[in-house]
Structures are given as C-alpha cells and as structure tokens.
Design an enzyme around this catalytic site. Structure first.
Site, short mmCIF file in Angstrom:
data_model
loop_
_atom_site.label_atom_id
_atom_site.label_comp_id
_atom_site.label_asym_id
_atom_site.label_seq_id
_atom_site.Cartn_x
_atom_site.Cartn_y
_atom_site.Cartn_z
N ASN A 3 -18.16 -64.33 13.92
CA ASN A 3 -17.79 -62.92 13.88
C ASN A 3 -16.61 -62.68 12.95
OD1 ASN A 3 -17.84 -60.19 14.53
ND2 ASN A 3 -16.58 -60.42 16.34
N SER A 54 -22.78 -59.07 11.93
CA SER A 54 -22.68 -58.36 10.66
C SER A 54 -22.44 -56.89 10.96
CB SER A 54 -23.94 -58.58 9.82
OG SER A 54 -23.84 -57.95 8.57
N TYR A 68 -17.05 -53.54 1.61
CA TYR A 68 -17.48 -54.01 2.93
C TYR A 68 -18.99 -54.22 2.93
CZ TYR A 68 -18.29 -54.00 7.98
OH TYR A 68 -18.69 -54.30 9.26
N LYS A 72 -21.56 -57.58 3.46
CA LYS A 72 -22.56 -57.62 4.52
C LYS A 72 -23.97 -57.77 3.95
CE LYS A 72 -19.59 -57.36 7.80
NZ LYS A 72 -19.30 -58.59 8.59
N THR A 103 -14.11 -50.91 19.54
CA THR A 103 -13.32 -52.13 19.39
C THR A 103 -12.12 -51.79 18.52
OG1 THR A 103 -14.42 -52.85 17.37
CG2 THR A 103 -15.47 -53.46 19.46
#
Length: 199
Positions: A3, A54, A68, A72, A103
């Site tokens: 992760n 991902s 980003y 990915k 999160t």
C-alpha cells in the site's frame, strides 16, 4: 499486500522535477521492487497472492492529478503483466482500485504543487477544494475491502473498492465504455496505417 503511495495535486505544468521524481519513486518504483522481492518466496510455496493497493485513478483520469495517475496507470500495467507470468506457479495478483474513502490520504499525506496564476479557475485546481478542512467528512473506518467479495468469488486482476455511491466502479465502467466506443469508430483509420497486403 502493498500500500505504498500518496497523492500529488496540481496542473502538470506546476509540478517541480523533484515532486515528479518523489511520487514516481514512492508510488511506482517503490512498489515494483517490493512485489519482485516477495515473488521467489510465494513461488517456492507454490501458491499465494499479491494484493497491490492502487486507485480507480489507475483506470480513469481527472484534471489536477496527472502525476498520481501516471504512477497508478504504470503500476496497473506492471501488475497485469506480472500476473500472467506468475499464474503458472499458482500465484495470483490483484490490483485493488478504491474510490474516495475516509482515510488520511487527502488530509495527511497528499501534497500540492505551488499554483500558477494562469491556472486560476482552471479544472486542474478543482481538486484543491477537497483539501479544505471544512469539507472533511466525519471520521469513519473504511469497510475492509473484500470482507465478502473475495470469499464469494476468485478476485480478478483488477478489483474496484467502490467508495461513496459506487464511485470507483461507475467511473471506471463509464470511462472504459467511452474508450471502447471511440476505438470502434477508428477501424478504418487503424487499417490505413498497416502495410498493404503482401508487403
């Protein structure tokens, strides 16, 4: 399970070389060696599964997230290819592609580029509104992905962890359907680039 990763918001023109190098080193170049390091052990065991966290940003793209998404999409390509290589050893590879969850991704680890005045009001800056603490949702633990899904079926190479209102799943399906529709209009153009028959 791997992760490693963080977000980087801004227009492509706004990123510094150091910001680009850092996100590639973490999200892409950091994840690949870790996967490679565990493969000999699970290959020797004759079974196992690599689960790579991902983002649905590995399938879709919105403004303000180009670097980003670059990491990915690259990670997805690596994992899909590696999955075919290790399948004969009884090893599975699953890429989990979540949408937004509550999160610290947006409010702790995410980084932003210094804004250029030319991009004021540009779609590339729309994602910055998500970083406003006033917009932050209340705390809630995300439901662990796969509590039911992975018991009910063998996971495929890509698994959307939906997020709010099935965000990841619906956005991914919409994007893929648009791509397919576009590709299906281009058969004549694609054929025109081929060598004439017999050459």
């Amino acid at each position: 399970m791997n992760n490693a990763g963080y977000g980087l918001f801004g227009a492509a023109e706004e990123f510094t070389a150091a910001q680009i190098d850092a996100i590639v080193a973490t999200n892409l170049s950091g994840s690949i060696p870790l996967i490679r390091a565990v493969l000999p052990y699970i290959r020797e065991a004759g079974r196992g599964r690599v689960v790579q966290l991902s983002s649905y940003g590995g399938q879709v793209a919105f403004p303000g997230n180009s670097m980003y998404y670059a990491t990915k999409w690259g990670l997805g390509g690596f994992c899909e290819s590696a999955a075919q290589e290790v399948a004969p050893f009884g090893i599975g590879v699953t890429i989990v592609e979540p949408g937004g969850v509550r999160t610290e991704f947006r409010y702790g680890s995410v980084q932003t580029a210094d804004p250029l005045a030319e991009y004021e009001g540009n779609p590339a800056h729309a994602c910055r509104a998500m970083l406003d603490p006033a917009q932050r949702p209340g705390p809630r633990r995300p439901r662990p992905h796969g509590d039911a899904d992975h018991r009910e079926r063998r996971p495929g190479p890509r698994t959307p962890a939906h997020g709010p209102r099935l965000q990841a799943l619906t956005s991914t399906i919409d994007t893929l359907e648009r791509h397919l529709a576009d590709f299906r209009t281009q058969d004549t153009l694609a054929a025109s680039t081929d060598f004439p028959q017999g050459e």
